[in-house]
Design a protein around this motif. Structure first.
Motif, mmCIF file in Angstrom:
data_model
loop_
_atom_site.group_PDB
_atom_site.id
_atom_site.type_symbol
_atom_site.label_atom_id
_atom_site.label_comp_id
_atom_site.label_asym_id
_atom_site.label_seq_id
_atom_site.Cartn_x
_atom_site.Cartn_y
_atom_site.Cartn_z
ATOM 1 N N ALA A 75 55.800 9.298 -2.953
ATOM 2 C CA ALA A 75 56.712 7.978 -2.642
ATOM 3 C C ALA A 75 57.723 7.647 -3.181
ATOM 4 O O ALA A 75 58.571 7.932 -2.600
ATOM 5 N N MET A 76 57.473 7.642 -4.490
ATOM 6 C CA MET A 76 58.135 7.264 -5.397
ATOM 7 C C MET A 76 59.223 8.956 -5.368
ATOM 8 O O MET A 76 60.263 8.572 -5.539
ATOM 9 N N LEU A 77 58.729 9.680 -5.670
ATOM 10 C CA LEU A 77 59.225 10.739 -6.412
ATOM 11 C C LEU A 77 60.161 11.310 -4.898
ATOM 12 O O LEU A 77 61.971 11.831 -4.802
ATOM 13 N N LEU A 78 60.189 10.610 -3.606
ATOM 14 C CA LEU A 78 60.903 11.674 -2.218
ATOM 15 C C LEU A 78 61.869 10.619 -2.423
ATOM 16 O O LEU A 78 63.349 10.826 -2.238
ATOM 17 N N ARG A 86 67.783 10.100 -2.907
ATOM 18 C CA ARG A 86 68.857 9.338 -3.328
ATOM 19 C C ARG A 86 70.190 10.661 -4.198
ATOM 20 O O ARG A 86 70.426 10.302 -3.632
ATOM 21 N N PHE A 87 69.050 11.117 -4.577
ATOM 22 C CA PHE A 87 70.146 12.176 -5.370
ATOM 23 C C PHE A 87 70.463 13.417 -5.268
ATOM 24 O O PHE A 87 71.669 14.019 -5.107
ATOM 25 N N PHE A 88 70.293 13.911 -3.835
ATOM 26 C CA PHE A 88 70.857 14.265 -2.850
ATOM 27 C C PHE A 88 71.260 14.427 -1.367
ATOM 28 O O PHE A 88 72.452 14.079 -1.369
ATOM 29 N N GLN A 89 71.739 12.832 -1.636
ATOM 30 C CA GLN A 89 71.843 11.611 -0.885
ATOM 31 C C GLN A 89 72.001 12.306 0.805
ATOM 32 O O GLN A 89 73.259 12.635 1.387
ATOM 33 N N VAL A 90 70.477 12.460 0.872
ATOM 34 C CA VAL A 90 69.961 12.647 2.342
ATOM 35 C C VAL A 90 68.791 11.673 2.729
ATOM 36 O O VAL A 90 69.026 10.905 1.996
ATOM 37 N N SER A 91 68.518 11.686 3.898
ATOM 38 C CA SER A 91 67.300 10.941 4.527
ATOM 39 C C SER A 91 66.194 11.167 4.869
ATOM 40 O O SER A 91 66.155 12.810 3.712
ATOM 41 N N ALA A 92 65.051 11.075 3.327
ATOM 42 C CA ALA A 92 63.587 11.043 3.871
ATOM 43 C C ALA A 92 63.372 11.936 4.819
ATOM 44 O O ALA A 92 62.835 13.174 4.408
ATOM 45 N N GLU A 124 69.710 15.630 10.744
ATOM 46 C CA GLU A 124 70.255 14.731 10.241
ATOM 47 C C GLU A 124 69.940 14.299 9.209
ATOM 48 O O GLU A 124 68.990 13.625 7.662
ATOM 49 N N ARG A 125 71.456 15.350 8.086
ATOM 50 C CA ARG A 125 71.026 14.483 6.651
ATOM 51 C C ARG A 125 70.876 13.579 6.165
ATOM 52 O O ARG A 125 70.237 13.173 5.133
ATOM 53 N N LEU A 126 71.832 12.698 6.602
ATOM 54 C CA LEU A 126 72.048 11.128 6.762
ATOM 55 C C LEU A 126 71.076 10.426 7.425
ATOM 56 O O LEU A 126 71.183 10.514 8.681
ATOM 57 N N SER A 127 70.244 9.302 7.078
ATOM 58 C CA SER A 127 70.113 8.211 7.768
ATOM 59 C C SER A 127 71.221 7.085 7.663
ATOM 60 O O SER A 127 71.900 6.716 6.954
ATOM 61 N N LEU A 133 74.098 5.333 5.014
ATOM 62 C CA LEU A 133 75.431 5.643 5.775
ATOM 63 C C LEU A 133 75.580 3.567 5.936
ATOM 64 O O LEU A 133 76.788 3.929 5.627
ATOM 65 N N LEU A 134 74.864 2.713 6.002
ATOM 66 C CA LEU A 134 75.173 1.766 5.853
ATOM 67 C C LEU A 134 75.374 0.969 4.564
ATOM 68 O O LEU A 134 75.813 0.367 4.303
ATOM 69 N N ALA A 135 74.662 1.198 3.939
ATOM 70 C CA ALA A 135 74.523 1.257 1.919
ATOM 71 C C ALA A 135 75.724 2.044 1.789
ATOM 72 O O ALA A 135 76.443 0.519 0.998
ATOM 73 N N ASP A 136 76.415 2.509 1.736
ATOM 74 C CA ASP A 136 77.662 2.749 1.437
ATOM 75 C C ASP A 136 78.476 2.765 1.965
ATOM 76 O O ASP A 136 79.699 1.935 0.912
#
Length: 119
Positions: free
Chosen positions: A42-45, A50-56, A65-68, A72-75
């Motif tokens: 889970a931590m690596l996921l 975060r590193f790739f800026q995509v959803s788990a 969908e790349r972004l959850s 988007l809300l956090a951004d």
């Protein structure tokens, strides 16, 4: 279970070793995950997302969908905090300072939208 880690890594033109270093994991671990021999914990996921800026879900092929919505809300919240800070600084300026700042910003942006009647 198959993951998109290799695809995302190659998009960024990273080697397994470079990605592993960025994530603080062993290159062998990353290789095993990319080959489907093991799953990221889970931590690596979370780190990968975060590193790739995509959803788990995107990393795990559970979504296309790349972004959850959470990402988007956090951004958006990050930018909202910045904008609020800039507005508070602007509001502390005198009318003359506001006008000068406006003209300065328009000049550096080469904007033809100067409207002196607003000031």
């Amino acid at each position: 279970m198959k993951t998109r880690i290799k695809e995302l890594r190659l998009e960024k033109k990273l080697t397994q070793q470079a990605l592993a270093k960025n994530l603080g994991v062993n290159q062998t671990t990353l290789s095993k995950i990319e080959c489907g021999l093991t799953m990221p914990d889970a931590m690596l996921l979370i780190s990968l997302s975060r590193f790739f800026q995509v959803s788990a879900d995107y990393v795990l092929y559970l979504s296309e969908e790349r972004l959850s919505a959470d990402i988007l809300l956090a951004d958006n919240m990050h930018f909202l905090k910045k904008y609020r800070h800039l507005i508070s600084l602007y509001q502390k300026m005198s009318p003359r300072m506001q006008r000068d700042l406006y003209h300065f910003l328009c000049s550096i942006l080469n904007s033809d939208e100067l409207q002196d009647e607003d000031f």
